[in-house]
Design a protein around this motif. Structure first.
Motif, PDB file in Angstrom:
ATOM      1  N   GLU A 452       0.818  -1.215   0.000  1.00 34.55           N
ATOM      2  CA  GLU A 452       0.000   0.000   0.000  1.00 34.55           C
ATOM      3  C   GLU A 452       0.861   1.278   0.000  1.00 34.55           C
ATOM      4  O   GLU A 452       0.353   2.378  -0.266  1.00 34.55           O
ATOM      5  N   ASN A 453       2.153   1.123   0.288  1.00 33.44           N
ATOM      6  CA  ASN A 453       3.047   2.290   0.338  1.00 33.44           C
ATOM      7  C   ASN A 453       3.952   2.403  -0.891  1.00 33.44           C
ATOM      8  O   ASN A 453       4.821   3.278  -0.930  1.00 33.44           O
ATOM      9  N   PHE A 454       3.767   1.524  -1.883  1.00 35.09           N
ATOM     10  CA  PHE A 454       4.694   1.482  -3.020  1.00 35.09           C
ATOM     11  C   PHE A 454       4.811   2.833  -3.733  1.00 35.09           C
ATOM     12  O   PHE A 454       5.899   3.343  -3.955  1.00 35.09           O
ATOM     13  N   HIS A 455       3.674   3.422  -4.102  1.00 35.45           N
ATOM     14  CA  HIS A 455       3.709   4.654  -4.891  1.00 35.45           C
ATOM     15  C   HIS A 455       4.337   5.808  -4.101  1.00 35.45           C
ATOM     16  O   HIS A 455       5.168   6.559  -4.628  1.00 35.45           O
ATOM     17  N   VAL A 458       8.148   5.268  -3.856  1.00 39.23           N
ATOM     18  CA  VAL A 458       8.877   5.596  -5.083  1.00 39.23           C
ATOM     19  C   VAL A 458       9.016   7.106  -5.239  1.00 39.23           C
ATOM     20  O   VAL A 458      10.085   7.612  -5.607  1.00 39.23           O
ATOM     21  N   ASP A 459       7.945   7.847  -4.938  1.00 42.37           N
ATOM     22  CA  ASP A 459       8.020   9.310  -5.027  1.00 42.37           C
ATOM     23  C   ASP A 459       9.075   9.860  -4.064  1.00 42.37           C
ATOM     24  O   ASP A 459       9.879  10.731  -4.429  1.00 42.37           O
ATOM     25  N   ALA A 460       9.049   9.365  -2.838  1.00 38.44           N
ATOM     26  CA  ALA A 460      10.015   9.844  -1.844  1.00 38.44           C
ATOM     27  C   ALA A 460      11.438   9.457  -2.225  1.00 38.44           C
ATOM     28  O   ALA A 460      12.376  10.246  -2.051  1.00 38.44           O
ATOM     29  N   MET A 461      11.614   8.251  -2.752  1.00 37.29           N
ATOM     30  CA  MET A 461      12.952   7.807  -3.136  1.00 37.29           C
ATOM     31  C   MET A 461      13.488   8.590  -4.328  1.00 37.29           C
ATOM     32  O   MET A 461      14.693   8.858  -4.423  1.00 37.29           O
ATOM     33  N   ASN A 462      12.614   8.966  -5.254  1.00 40.92           N
ATOM     34  CA  ASN A 462      13.065   9.794  -6.377  1.00 40.92           C
ATOM     35  C   ASN A 462      13.586  11.142  -5.886  1.00 40.92           C
ATOM     36  O   ASN A 462      14.589  11.662  -6.391  1.00 40.92           O
ATOM     37  N   ALA A 463      12.900  11.715  -4.893  1.00 36.82           N
ATOM     38  CA  ALA A 463      13.373  12.978  -4.305  1.00 36.82           C
ATOM     39  C   ALA A 463      14.700  12.770  -3.584  1.00 36.82           C
ATOM     40  O   ALA A 463      15.621  13.597  -3.688  1.00 36.82           O
ATOM     41  N   LEU A 464      14.818  11.653  -2.859  1.00 28.88           N
ATOM     42  CA  LEU A 464      16.066  11.364  -2.155  1.00 28.88           C
ATOM     43  C   LEU A 464      17.197  11.094  -3.146  1.00 28.88           C
ATOM     44  O   LEU A 464      18.343  11.509  -2.930  1.00 28.88           O
ATOM     45  N   GLY A 465      16.889  10.405  -4.258  1.00 27.06           N
ATOM     46  CA  GLY A 465      17.898  10.143  -5.273  1.00 27.06           C
ATOM     47  C   GLY A 465      18.431  11.422  -5.889  1.00 27.06           C
ATOM     48  O   GLY A 465      19.629  11.543  -6.174  1.00 27.06           O
ATOM     49  N   ARG A 466      17.536  12.402  -6.094  1.00 28.36           N
ATOM     50  CA  ARG A 466      17.997  13.686  -6.629  1.00 28.36           C
ATOM     51  C   ARG A 466      18.948  14.365  -5.646  1.00 28.36           C
ATOM     52  O   ARG A 466      19.966  14.934  -6.038  1.00 28.36           O
ATOM     53  N   ILE A 467      18.648  14.282  -4.361  1.00 25.23           N
ATOM     54  CA  ILE A 467      19.518  14.876  -3.340  1.00 25.23           C
ATOM     55  C   ILE A 467      20.865  14.171  -3.318  1.00 25.23           C
ATOM     56  O   ILE A 467      21.926  14.819  -3.251  1.00 25.23           O
ATOM     57  N   ARG A 468      20.866  12.845  -3.394  1.00 25.69           N
ATOM     58  CA  ARG A 468      22.141  12.110  -3.365  1.00 25.69           C
ATOM     59  C   ARG A 468      22.996  12.476  -4.571  1.00 25.69           C
ATOM     60  O   ARG A 468      24.202  12.696  -4.452  1.00 25.69           O
ATOM     61  N   ARG A 469      22.383  12.525  -5.762  1.00 28.46           N
ATOM     62  CA  ARG A 469      23.151  12.875  -6.963  1.00 28.46           C
ATOM     63  C   ARG A 469      23.630  14.323  -6.907  1.00 28.46           C
ATOM     64  O   ARG A 469      24.738  14.636  -7.339  1.00 28.46           O
ATOM     65  N   CYS A 487      10.691  -6.111  -1.126  1.00 29.59           N
ATOM     66  CA  CYS A 487      12.114  -5.820  -0.967  1.00 29.59           C
ATOM     67  C   CYS A 487      12.562  -4.852  -2.070  1.00 29.59           C
ATOM     68  O   CYS A 487      12.428  -5.141  -3.261  1.00 29.59           O
ATOM     69  N   TRP A 488      13.085  -3.708  -1.684  1.00 27.59           N
ATOM     70  CA  TRP A 488      13.575  -2.678  -2.602  1.00 27.59           C
ATOM     71  C   TRP A 488      15.052  -2.435  -2.331  1.00 27.59           C
ATOM     72  O   TRP A 488      15.489  -2.447  -1.179  1.00 27.59           O
ATOM     73  N   LEU A 489      15.811  -2.189  -3.392  1.00 26.85           N
ATOM     74  CA  LEU A 489      17.257  -1.984  -3.257  1.00 26.85           C
ATOM     75  C   LEU A 489      17.657  -0.666  -3.916  1.00 26.85           C
ATOM     76  O   LEU A 489      17.421  -0.449  -5.102  1.00 26.85           O
ATOM     77  N   GLU A 490      18.237   0.229  -3.105  1.00 25.34           N
ATOM     78  CA  GLU A 490      18.795   1.480  -3.612  1.00 25.34           C
ATOM     79  C   GLU A 490      20.299   1.283  -3.820  1.00 25.34           C
ATOM     80  O   GLU A 490      20.986   0.724  -2.970  1.00 25.34           O
ATOM     81  N   ARG A 491      20.793   1.759  -4.954  1.00 28.14           N
ATOM     82  CA  ARG A 491      22.216   1.609  -5.276  1.00 28.14           C
ATOM     83  C   ARG A 491      22.741   2.917  -5.850  1.00 28.14           C
ATOM     84  O   ARG A 491      22.106   3.540  -6.695  1.00 28.14           O
ATOM     85  N   PHE A 492      23.914   3.339  -5.378  1.00 28.97           N
ATOM     86  CA  PHE A 492      24.575   4.497  -5.975  1.00 28.97           C
ATOM     87  C   PHE A 492      26.072   4.415  -5.694  1.00 28.97           C
ATOM     88  O   PHE A 492      26.523   3.599  -4.884  1.00 28.97           O
ATOM     89  N   GLN A 493      26.835   5.253  -6.390  1.00 27.78           N
ATOM     90  CA  GLN A 493      28.287   5.231  -6.281  1.00 27.78           C
ATOM     91  C   GLN A 493      28.831   6.630  -6.012  1.00 27.78           C
ATOM     92  O   GLN A 493      28.184   7.625  -6.318  1.00 27.78           O
ATOM     93  N   ARG A 517      10.534  11.053   5.229  1.00 31.16           N
ATOM     94  CA  ARG A 517       9.440  10.476   4.446  1.00 31.16           C
ATOM     95  C   ARG A 517       9.764   9.042   4.054  1.00 31.16           C
ATOM     96  O   ARG A 517       8.903   8.146   4.132  1.00 31.16           O
ATOM     97  N   VAL A 518      10.997   8.794   3.651  1.00 34.08           N
ATOM     98  CA  VAL A 518      11.408   7.440   3.279  1.00 34.08           C
ATOM     99  C   VAL A 518      11.350   6.527   4.495  1.00 34.08           C
ATOM    100  O   VAL A 518      10.826   5.399   4.433  1.00 34.08           O
ATOM    101  N   THR A 519      11.867   7.010   5.612  1.00 30.67           N
ATOM    102  CA  THR A 519      11.892   6.201   6.840  1.00 30.67           C
ATOM    103  C   THR A 519      10.481   5.798   7.272  1.00 30.67           C
ATOM    104  O   THR A 519      10.251   4.671   7.717  1.00 30.67           O
ATOM    105  N   ALA A 520       9.538   6.717   7.104  1.00 30.92           N
ATOM    106  CA  ALA A 520       8.171   6.430   7.545  1.00 30.92           C
ATOM    107  C   ALA A 520       7.469   5.402   6.669  1.00 30.92           C
ATOM    108  O   ALA A 520       6.449   4.841   7.072  1.00 30.92           O
TER     109      ALA A 520
END
Length: 550
Positions: A452-455, A458-469, A487-493, A517-520
């Protein structure tokens, strides 16, 4: 009468009082810098007049005379970005001192050569270029230092006062330079410019600025420039400012490129008429800067109003054959120019963390100068082919059309975000079992998320991914396990272990809201691993680095 002696603590104590546009002058150190910089700008205007006049006496070649202005402006395109990087990785006070001393030595040498008839066209062009380099080197450090001189809520009034000082010098300096050259010669004008740098130099020498504690070694120049460009590319709010600034510079450059032609072709005047038009622009700029703090408009609304006012002024100039009306239109354009571009520069400071603010400010200036350089050529070409009236009309129409950019590059209201670093030092150990330049470092983070939290996840992770990059990561990705969809896997270098540590110190308190937001949205503890990616020339073994920090 001198303003009362006031320090930053006193200013902060009056948080609830009405801010006046002159309030920053109550801060002693800022007032000293403001007066010294206005004197330096005054000397720079005298220098410009003297350099152009001297070149005209040395050669009759119009191209050589035109190259004086080119050599003064070219460093703004070449040096600003490296200067912004230096402002972030070195002591800004030392950079400004170096810039002032460079300009002082060059101006003094030019005065001596001019007095002894040793100034040749090439010497004059080289000196003009070097002084331009000093100006470009100084500007990002000076703008970024405003936050060290005044409290945050007074940054915009302080920036407006800087614009006032510059435009006072621009309005009076050329006339003073002409008078000085007439009575004492060009050498005296160059000498006055050299002396004008002493006040800023002495102010910098007496500034007791506390140097921030650096846990990590500074970046190299190339890496710092790359980090600044990356931060800007992954910051939509900054990109919007750059787009709007370059568009304003492109359309508004007609007010810089065409007044000389307008004075001659439409008004039938000469140098005096041209000077009066520039004086009108400067007077309008001063009034606009002083009145900005009293105008209750948002940044977006202010830029739109300035665009409309500037467009009306340009179109009015196209139809004007009256000197008074033309001066009035130039005053409107000057006010709109300063209010809009100063406001955009202040907005850059408000939405950019301190670790990259010099680079962000320099990119903003490059955007403006790039727009002006292209616009000056476009409107000059248009004037030559279609006439001065048509050129002003098309420039005004282009400025009105730039209002459409508000739909694709809106100025977001992010100026109240808390950009304090979330960590004072890296989360991982500085004394890792690998070298600081080893890498790439691969970070793998596993999350558990209910369907129920998938969408939302994904929105929160996209925002977090922009911050990481934005902060230094690359090759960021988010994957979902096919056999276990929860199970979701985030990967970056990151390029190296040292860059991995730097990325950790760039996360701000505002960014933590995204992390929260991601933690919640995930269940259980986050599983994180840091891996050292091996090269093809070594055995394909991943060296895992322990520790919970990400």
């Amino acid at each position: 009468m001198k303003p009362p002696r006031t320090d930053t603590a006193t200013i902060n104590a009056t948080e609830g009082t009405d801010e006046a546009s002159l309030r920053p002058l109550g801060i002693v150190q800022y007032r000293r810098f403001w007066l010294a910089n206005m004197g330096s700008n005054f000397g720079a205007m005298i220098q410009t007049v003297a350099a152009t006049w001297t070149m005209a006496t040395l050669t009759n070649d119009p191209q050589m005379i035109g190259l004086v202005q080119t050599c003064a402006s070219l460093p703004m395109m070449l040096v600003l970005l490296p200067a912004g990087a230096l402002a972030d990785i070195r002591d800004r006070r030392h950079i400004m001192l170096g810039a002032q001393l460079l300009m002082l030595v060059v101006a003094g040498a030019l005065a001596l050569l001019s007095a002894t008839s040793g100034a040749t066209p090439l010497v004059l062009l080289a000196a003009t270029f070097l002084i331009g380099c000093g100006t470009a080197l100084n500007n990002p450090s000076w703008q970024a230092s405003l936050q060290d001189l005044v409290p945050r809520r007074l940054i915009e009034p302080a920036a407006n006062l800087n614009a006032v000082g510059f435009n006072v010098a621009r309005s009076l300096g050329p006339a003073a330079g002409g008078i000085l050259i007439s009575f004492a010669g060009a050498a005296s004008a160059f000498a006055v410019n050299a002396v004008s740098y002493l006040a800023v130099t002495l102010t910098l020498l007496t500034w007791r600025k506390r140097a921030p504690v650096q846990e990590l070694p500074p970046e190299s120049m190339l890496r710092a420039i790359s980090a600044g460009l990356r931060y800007a590319c992954w910051s939509p709010a900054l990109l919007a400012i750059y787009v709007r600034a370059s568009a304003f510079g492109l359309c508004g450059s007609a007010a810089w490129a065409l007044p000389a032609v307008h004075a001659r072709a439409a008004l039938g005047g000469g140098p005096t008429t041209y000077g009066l038009l520039l004086g009108g622009f400067g007077a309008g700029a001063i009034l606009g800067a002083l009145s900005r703090s009293r105008l209750p408009f948002s940044r977006e609304a202010m830029v739109r109003l300035c665009s409309i006012a500037f467009a009306a002024a340009l179109i009015g100039l196209g139809f004007s054959t009256n000197l008074f009306l033309s001066i009035l239109m130039m005053a409107f354009s000057g006010a709109a120019w300063v209010v809009s571009l100063t406001g955009l520069g202040v907005s850059v400071q408000f939405i950019t963390p301190r670790w990259v603010v010099g680079r962000a400010l320099s990119l903003n200036q490059v955007s403006v100068f790039a727009g002006m350089a292209l616009g000056s050529w476009v409107w000059g070409f248009t004037s030559d082919r279609l006439g001065i009236a048509t050129a002003f009309f098309l420039a005004g129409s282009a400025m009105l059309s730039s209002l459409l950019l508000a739909f694709v590059a809106p100025l977001e209201q992010q100026e109240e975000q808390d950009l304090t670093p979330a960590r004072a030092r890296p989360g991982d150990d500085l004394n890792a079992p690998i070298g600081p330049n080893e890498g790439p470092i691969v970070v793998l983070i596993e999350y558990r998320v209910q369907p129920e939290n998938f969408h939302a996840f994904v929105d929160a992770m996209n925002a977090l991914g922009r911050i990481r990059r934005r902060d230094g990561a690359y090759h960021w990705s988010l994957s979902q396990d096919v056999d276990d969809p929860t199970c979701w896997l985030e990967r970056f270098q990151t390029l190296t272990w040292l860059e991995h540590l730097r990325r950790q110190t760039r996360h701000t308190l505002a960014d933590r809201e995204v992390s929260a937001r991601v933690t919640a949205l995930h269940d259980g503890n986050v599983s994180a691993r840091r891996m050292l990616q091996r090269r093809n020339t070594t055995p394909p073994i991943a060296a895992e680095l322990g520790g919970p920090s990400i």
